[in-house]
Design a protein around this motif. Structure first.
Motif, PDB file in Angstrom:
ATOM      1  N   LYS A  17       0.861  -1.173   0.000  1.00  0.00           N
ATOM      2  CA  LYS A  17       0.000   0.000   0.000  1.00  0.00           C
ATOM      3  C   LYS A  17       0.900   1.226   0.000  1.00  0.00           C
ATOM      4  O   LYS A  17       2.065   1.154   0.354  1.00  0.00           O
ATOM      5  CB  LYS A  17      -0.923  -0.007   1.216  1.00  0.00           C
ATOM      6  N   GLU A  18       0.368   2.338  -0.431  1.00  0.00           N
ATOM      7  CA  GLU A  18       1.166   3.556  -0.457  1.00  0.00           C
ATOM      8  C   GLU A  18       1.522   3.968   0.959  1.00  0.00           C
ATOM      9  O   GLU A  18       0.684   3.984   1.848  1.00  0.00           O
ATOM     10  CB  GLU A  18       0.385   4.682  -1.137  1.00  0.00           C
ATOM     11  N   ARG A  19       2.803   4.295   1.153  1.00  0.00           N
ATOM     12  CA  ARG A  19       3.275   4.764   2.443  1.00  0.00           C
ATOM     13  C   ARG A  19       4.078   6.034   2.213  1.00  0.00           C
ATOM     14  O   ARG A  19       4.836   6.121   1.260  1.00  0.00           O
ATOM     15  CB  ARG A  19       4.152   3.720   3.110  1.00  0.00           C
ATOM     16  N   ALA A  20       3.919   6.967   3.099  1.00  0.00           N
ATOM     17  CA  ALA A  20       4.691   8.200   3.006  1.00  0.00           C
ATOM     18  C   ALA A  20       6.131   7.909   3.401  1.00  0.00           C
ATOM     19  O   ALA A  20       6.385   7.186   4.349  1.00  0.00           O
ATOM     20  CB  ALA A  20       4.100   9.252   3.925  1.00  0.00           C
ATOM     21  N   ILE A  21       7.050   8.442   2.648  1.00  0.00           N
ATOM     22  CA  ILE A  21       8.466   8.291   2.948  1.00  0.00           C
ATOM     23  C   ILE A  21       9.002   9.671   3.282  1.00  0.00           C
ATOM     24  O   ILE A  21       8.794  10.624   2.541  1.00  0.00           O
ATOM     25  CB  ILE A  21       9.234   7.680   1.766  1.00  0.00           C
ATOM     26  N   GLY A  22       9.693   9.751   4.397  1.00  0.00           N
ATOM     27  CA  GLY A  22      10.214  11.039   4.832  1.00  0.00           C
ATOM     28  C   GLY A  22       9.153  11.814   5.590  1.00  0.00           C
ATOM     29  O   GLY A  22       8.100  11.302   5.923  1.00  0.00           O
ATOM     30  N   GLY A  23       9.449  13.038   5.872  1.00  0.00           N
ATOM     31  CA  GLY A  23       8.493  13.880   6.581  1.00  0.00           C
ATOM     32  C   GLY A  23       8.615  13.748   8.088  1.00  0.00           C
ATOM     33  O   GLY A  23       9.466  13.037   8.613  1.00  0.00           O
ATOM     34  N   ASP A  24       7.777  14.475   8.761  1.00  0.00           N
ATOM     35  CA  ASP A  24       7.793  14.478  10.225  1.00  0.00           C
ATOM     36  C   ASP A  24       7.219  13.189  10.784  1.00  0.00           C
ATOM     37  O   ASP A  24       6.378  12.545  10.167  1.00  0.00           O
ATOM     38  CB  ASP A  24       6.978  15.664  10.759  1.00  0.00           C
ATOM     39  N   TRP A  25       7.691  12.829  11.960  1.00  0.00           N
ATOM     40  CA  TRP A  25       7.209  11.643  12.654  1.00  0.00           C
ATOM     41  C   TRP A  25       7.250  11.917  14.155  1.00  0.00           C
ATOM     42  O   TRP A  25       7.986  12.781  14.617  1.00  0.00           O
ATOM     43  CB  TRP A  25       8.039  10.409  12.309  1.00  0.00           C
ATOM     44  N   THR A  26       6.442  11.184  14.898  1.00  0.00           N
ATOM     45  CA  THR A  26       6.421  11.282  16.353  1.00  0.00           C
ATOM     46  C   THR A  26       6.283   9.885  16.929  1.00  0.00           C
ATOM     47  O   THR A  26       5.416   9.118  16.518  1.00  0.00           O
ATOM     48  CB  THR A  26       5.240  12.151  16.844  1.00  0.00           C
ATOM     49  N   LEU A  27       7.160   9.557  17.885  1.00  0.00           N
ATOM     50  CA  LEU A  27       7.100   8.305  18.628  1.00  0.00           C
ATOM     51  C   LEU A  27       7.084   8.652  20.111  1.00  0.00           C
ATOM     52  O   LEU A  27       6.919   9.813  20.479  1.00  0.00           O
ATOM     53  CB  LEU A  27       8.290   7.411  18.253  1.00  0.00           C
ATOM     54  N   THR A  28       7.266   7.669  20.967  1.00  0.00           N
ATOM     55  CA  THR A  28       7.264   7.881  22.414  1.00  0.00           C
ATOM     56  C   THR A  28       8.648   7.573  22.956  1.00  0.00           C
ATOM     57  O   THR A  28       9.210   6.520  22.659  1.00  0.00           O
ATOM     58  CB  THR A  28       6.219   6.953  23.082  1.00  0.00           C
ATOM     59  N   ASN A  29       9.195   8.493  23.773  1.00  0.00           N
ATOM     60  CA  ASN A  29      10.533   8.257  24.312  1.00  0.00           C
ATOM     61  C   ASN A  29      10.474   7.372  25.557  1.00  0.00           C
ATOM     62  O   ASN A  29       9.393   6.969  26.008  1.00  0.00           O
ATOM     63  CB  ASN A  29      11.286   9.568  24.563  1.00  0.00           C
ATOM     64  N   ALA A  30      11.634   7.095  26.123  1.00  0.00           N
ATOM     65  CA  ALA A  30      11.735   6.166  27.255  1.00  0.00           C
ATOM     66  C   ALA A  30      11.093   6.712  28.525  1.00  0.00           C
ATOM     67  O   ALA A  30      10.884   5.962  29.481  1.00  0.00           O
ATOM     68  CB  ALA A  30      13.195   5.810  27.513  1.00  0.00           C
ATOM     69  N   ASP A  31      10.781   7.991  28.551  1.00  0.00           N
ATOM     70  CA  ASP A  31      10.067   8.580  29.687  1.00  0.00           C
ATOM     71  C   ASP A  31       8.574   8.650  29.442  1.00  0.00           C
ATOM     72  O   ASP A  31       7.827   9.225  30.237  1.00  0.00           O
ATOM     73  CB  ASP A  31      10.615   9.976  29.991  1.00  0.00           C
ATOM     74  N   GLY A  32       8.117   8.088  28.312  1.00  0.00           N
ATOM     75  CA  GLY A  32       6.697   8.090  27.988  1.00  0.00           C
ATOM     76  C   GLY A  32       6.213   9.385  27.353  1.00  0.00           C
ATOM     77  O   GLY A  32       5.013   9.589  27.209  1.00  0.00           O
ATOM     78  N   LEU A  33       7.135  10.260  26.961  1.00  0.00           N
ATOM     79  CA  LEU A  33       6.781  11.548  26.360  1.00  0.00           C
ATOM     80  C   LEU A  33       6.957  11.502  24.848  1.00  0.00           C
ATOM     81  O   LEU A  33       7.760  10.723  24.342  1.00  0.00           O
ATOM     82  CB  LEU A  33       7.667  12.648  26.951  1.00  0.00           C
ATOM     83  N   PRO A  34       6.255  12.357  24.122  1.00  0.00           N
ATOM     84  CA  PRO A  34       6.417  12.380  22.673  1.00  0.00           C
ATOM     85  C   PRO A  34       7.843  12.789  22.287  1.00  0.00           C
ATOM     86  O   PRO A  34       8.445  13.663  22.912  1.00  0.00           O
ATOM     87  CB  PRO A  34       5.418  13.445  22.211  1.00  0.00           C
ATOM     88  N   PHE A  35       8.365  12.137  21.269  1.00  0.00           N
ATOM     89  CA  PHE A  35       9.668  12.470  20.697  1.00  0.00           C
ATOM     90  C   PHE A  35       9.473  12.473  19.194  1.00  0.00           C
ATOM     91  O   PHE A  35       9.030  11.489  18.619  1.00  0.00           O
ATOM     92  CB  PHE A  35      10.727  11.439  21.094  1.00  0.00           C
ATOM     93  N   SER A  36       9.795  13.606  18.567  1.00  0.00           N
ATOM     94  CA  SER A  36       9.538  13.716  17.133  1.00  0.00           C
ATOM     95  C   SER A  36      10.806  14.074  16.377  1.00  0.00           C
ATOM     96  O   SER A  36      11.840  14.391  16.970  1.00  0.00           O
ATOM     97  CB  SER A  36       8.462  14.774  16.869  1.00  0.00           C
ATOM     98  N   SER A  37      10.685  14.056  15.070  1.00  0.00           N
ATOM     99  CA  SER A  37      11.796  14.440  14.212  1.00  0.00           C
ATOM    100  C   SER A  37      12.229  15.876  14.503  1.00  0.00           C
ATOM    101  O   SER A  37      13.395  16.222  14.321  1.00  0.00           O
ATOM    102  CB  SER A  37      11.412  14.276  12.739  1.00  0.00           C
ATOM    103  N   ARG A  38      11.340  16.662  15.010  1.00  0.00           N
ATOM    104  CA  ARG A  38      11.680  18.053  15.353  1.00  0.00           C
ATOM    105  C   ARG A  38      12.676  18.124  16.511  1.00  0.00           C
ATOM    106  O   ARG A  38      13.414  19.096  16.629  1.00  0.00           O
ATOM    107  CB  ARG A  38      10.417  18.839  15.671  1.00  0.00           C
ATOM    108  N   ASN A  39      12.703  17.099  17.363  1.00  0.00           N
ATOM    109  CA  ASN A  39      13.673  17.065  18.457  1.00  0.00           C
ATOM    110  C   ASN A  39      15.106  16.909  17.941  1.00  0.00           C
ATOM    111  O   ASN A  39      16.053  17.114  18.698  1.00  0.00           O
ATOM    112  CB  ASN A  39      13.372  15.924  19.433  1.00  0.00           C
ATOM    113  N   LEU A  40      15.262  16.517  16.710  1.00  0.00           N
ATOM    114  CA  LEU A  40      16.587  16.310  16.132  1.00  0.00           C
ATOM    115  C   LEU A  40      17.040  17.467  15.245  1.00  0.00           C
ATOM    116  O   LEU A  40      18.178  17.480  14.775  1.00  0.00           O
ATOM    117  CB  LEU A  40      16.598  15.011  15.321  1.00  0.00           C
ATOM    118  N   THR A  41      16.176  18.439  15.057  1.00  0.00           N
ATOM    119  CA  THR A  41      16.506  19.576  14.206  1.00  0.00           C
ATOM    120  C   THR A  41      17.735  20.298  14.746  1.00  0.00           C
ATOM    121  O   THR A  41      17.842  20.559  15.940  1.00  0.00           O
ATOM    122  CB  THR A  41      15.310  20.553  14.132  1.00  0.00           C
ATOM    123  N   GLY A  42      18.675  20.579  13.862  1.00  0.00           N
ATOM    124  CA  GLY A  42      19.885  21.297  14.246  1.00  0.00           C
ATOM    125  C   GLY A  42      20.969  20.417  14.842  1.00  0.00           C
ATOM    126  O   GLY A  42      21.979  20.921  15.308  1.00  0.00           O
TER     127      GLY A  42
END
Length: 122
Positions: A17-42
């Motif tokens: 099925k079609e899947r988006a490649i690249g772009g922003d993403w959000t998962l959960t870190n080891a403290d149970g908080l959201p961690f996204s691609s934006r946390n890696l910016t810079g």
């Protein structure tokens, strides 16, 4: 849904099925908080995909990566480099944030652990 279809030469090919490649993403870190691609910016970052029940390769690789990280950080240039290590679990059903946190504590405090749900298509 993935389907198998015969191509003209008689081999089967997997149609996804079609899947988006690249772009922003959000998962959960080891403290149970959201961690996204934006946390890696810079930052420069090394991302390792694995799972906590991996018997050999994952622990060896994480040990190696954490050793390389320490070496880089101890270089004069390392003090100015924004380098992050990220462990992404490919087994979200078993690798809860709590389990990831405990597992990664064996490799030092500098690895960011993240996981998702099976619906996140990790």
């Amino acid at each position: 849904m993935d389907t198998l279809e015969e191509d003209i030469s008689g081999f089967k090919e997997l149609k996804h099925k079609e899947r988006a490649i690249g772009g922003d993403w959000t998962l959960t870190n080891a403290d149970g908080l959201p961690f996204s691609s934006r946390n890696l910016t810079g930052s420069y970052y090394l991302i390792y995909f694995g799972y906590t029940n991996c018997p050999d390769i994952c622990p060896s690789s994480l040990y190696y990566l954490s050793s390389v990280y320490r070496i880089i950080r101890n270089l004069p240039e390392g003090a100015y480099m924004k380098l992050k290590l990220v462990f992404v679990s490919v087994d979200p059903e078993r690798d809860s944030p709590k389990i990831i946190k405990s597992y990664l504590s064996e490799f030092g405090k500098n690895i960011i652990g993240v996981t998702g749900t099976s619906e996140d298509d990790i």
